[in-house]
Design a protein around this motif. Structure first.
Motif, short mmCIF file in Angstrom:
data_model
loop_
_atom_site.label_atom_id
_atom_site.label_comp_id
_atom_site.label_asym_id
_atom_site.label_seq_id
_atom_site.Cartn_x
_atom_site.Cartn_y
_atom_site.Cartn_z
N GLU A 135 29.41 43.70 14.94
CA GLU A 135 30.89 43.63 14.87
C GLU A 135 31.43 42.75 16.00
OE1 GLU A 135 33.15 44.29 12.81
OE2 GLU A 135 32.72 46.08 11.64
N ILE A 138 30.67 39.10 15.23
CA ILE A 138 31.59 38.57 14.22
C ILE A 138 32.92 38.21 14.88
CG2 ILE A 138 32.97 39.18 12.18
CD1 ILE A 138 30.57 41.02 11.37
N ASP A 152 41.12 33.08 7.08
CA ASP A 152 39.96 33.84 6.64
C ASP A 152 38.80 33.64 7.61
OD1 ASP A 152 39.50 31.24 6.17
OD2 ASP A 152 39.18 31.43 4.00
N ARG A 154 37.43 35.65 9.66
CA ARG A 154 36.42 36.73 9.66
C ARG A 154 35.41 36.50 8.54
NH1 ARG A 154 35.34 42.10 11.47
NH2 ARG A 154 34.15 43.22 9.90
N GLU A 155 35.89 36.11 7.38
CA GLU A 155 34.97 35.82 6.27
C GLU A 155 34.04 34.67 6.62
OE1 GLU A 155 36.68 35.32 2.44
OE2 GLU A 155 37.52 37.34 2.38
N GLN A 156 34.61 33.61 7.17
CA GLN A 156 33.77 32.48 7.57
C GLN A 156 32.74 32.87 8.61
OE1 GLN A 156 35.38 28.66 8.68
NE2 GLN A 156 37.10 28.91 7.25
N LEU A 158 31.42 35.85 9.10
CA LEU A 158 30.38 36.66 8.45
C LEU A 158 29.35 35.78 7.76
CD1 LEU A 158 32.32 39.57 6.70
CD2 LEU A 158 30.36 39.78 8.21
N VAL A 159 29.83 34.79 7.03
CA VAL A 159 28.91 33.92 6.30
C VAL A 159 28.08 33.10 7.29
CG1 VAL A 159 28.70 32.04 4.65
CG2 VAL A 159 30.44 33.81 4.31
N LEU A 161 27.32 33.75 10.42
CA LEU A 161 26.33 34.60 11.10
C LEU A 161 25.14 34.87 10.19
CD1 LEU A 161 27.83 37.56 13.17
CD2 LEU A 161 26.42 35.66 13.94
N SER A 162 25.41 35.19 8.93
CA SER A 162 24.32 35.42 7.97
C SER A 162 23.41 34.20 7.93
CB SER A 162 24.87 35.69 6.57
OG SER A 162 25.68 36.85 6.56
N THR A 163 24.02 33.03 7.85
CA THR A 163 23.24 31.80 7.75
C THR A 163 22.42 31.58 9.01
OG1 THR A 163 25.03 30.92 6.40
CG2 THR A 163 23.37 29.36 7.18
#
Lengths: 213, 213
Positions: A135, A138, A152, A154-156, A158-159, A161-163
DNA sequence: ATTATCTATAGATCTATAGATAATGC
DNA sequence: ATTATCTATAGATCTATAGATAATGC
């Protein structure tokens, strides 16, 4: 033998420090208490003067490792950008994260990438530790995104970080190889360029700096 | 006791099958040979009639698990799209992959996501197994990308695979929680929408189908 | 007769505990 | 006197091996 100048608190701290590095390198179950004590030139019997159980060490070492990773992330994102009027250095962080040095240096690297695969096999307490730090990560990455995308962010984040986690994990899983280097280089390049996220901050020639294979 | 109708080859196959599931669920070192034999209602002493060593079982189980994951990926990418004139169903695969059911079903899910974190701690042979399957997965995903982006489809596939593995790993690491569901939902949505990758194929309302938290 | 499976066990390793030793602080 | 560290060991668990048992195939 007996009391050395290293106080109890010092030994405790050194144990947590060593455990954090070994866990990241070999996995949470990848090192025994005896070997860990040996690393500090101690014998295994003394361990329980410092911790009630192995799990207690795991909790403390994981807390340290995760917090350190978060601090390093914030430093790279925000400290690196000081002085030139910008607020963050997202591309600098990406370069630092997706790197052969980081790939090969698990002991000193990101705790999330090194240990996230172990988390689902561990207790909900361990998973909660990951949750809390992720958290924070992020939030940090979200703050570091260019302001024009804030809606957006937070959405960016999240993506992204995943990548980042996924690319480093994949680069490590396939062993040192052209594919491993290709993953690092390609994801680094495309994250830096993607959506013009960072064009103001990084001159193009630096984004495309060649990596030797 | 003795010979049952289950032939040697059958027992061997069942052992590899069971090992693949347990390894994905608990990690490559997460189950003992005794417990694995017990799962097949056998005693641990019989194991070595089927394998020379534990490592031999690991190699075979990993090969099976990785190959299965690859087959499932191709099926979801290409079989799901038959009949309507399109060549692939990228959004269908993404929905299938980033899902609470997949997050909670490690034993039956993607072997790369379940075990990539263990790979750097294992032999170079194990890492080579990951490398070969990941190369195939990149090829499959690359083929499934919309034709107009073919020029750098390998790069796109690399990034998308990183994101998929990373998002699933992160959703698992943080335990069942709003954050876990948010990661799955957000990455699913943004991968499906991103760059208009799949706009022709998936009606917008389906892309935005609500996920209950 | 063959051999998959079972019983029993060796040897290594791991967490944890009990009691001895010896360096430090009062 | 206190206590961090050491020595020794208990009890559990793991991989691997040796030899016995009994169901199948010739």
């Amino acid at each position: 033998m007996g009391y050395s100048k290293a106080s109890k608190a010092n030994t405790h701290a050194r144990l947590v420090e060593a455990a954090a590095a070994r866990f990241k390198e070999r996995g949470i179950d990848g090192i025994s208490l005896a070997d860990l004590m040996k690393e500090l030139k101690l014998t295994h019997g003394g361990f329980y003067r410092h911790f009630d159980s192995r799990d207690e060490l795991v909790a403390e070492a994981l807390a340290l490792a995760l917090a350190r990773s978060g601090e390093t992330m914030r430093e790279r994102l925000f400290d690196g950008a000081k002085g030139d009027g910008t607020q963050s250095d997202l591309a600098g962080f990406i370069d630092f994260y997706l790197n052969e040095a980081h790939r090969d240096g698990r002991a000193g690297g990101c705790a999330v990438a090194a240990l996230a695969g172990d988390a689902p096999r561990k207790s909900v307490q361990v998973q909660a530790q990951f949750r809390e730090q992720i958290e924070r990560n992020i939030a940090a990455l979200s703050e570091a995104l260019p302001p024009n995308t804030a809606a957006d962010s937070r959405e960016q984040a999240l993506v992204m970080l995943s990548t980042l986690y996924g690319a480093l994990t994949m680069a490590r899983a396939v062993g040192d190889s052209p594919l491993s280097r290709e993953v690092l280089r390609t994801v680094r390049k495309r994250l830096t360029d993607a959506g013009g996220l960072n064009k103001k901050r990084r001159p193009r020639k630096k984004e495309l700096a060649p990596i030797r294979d």
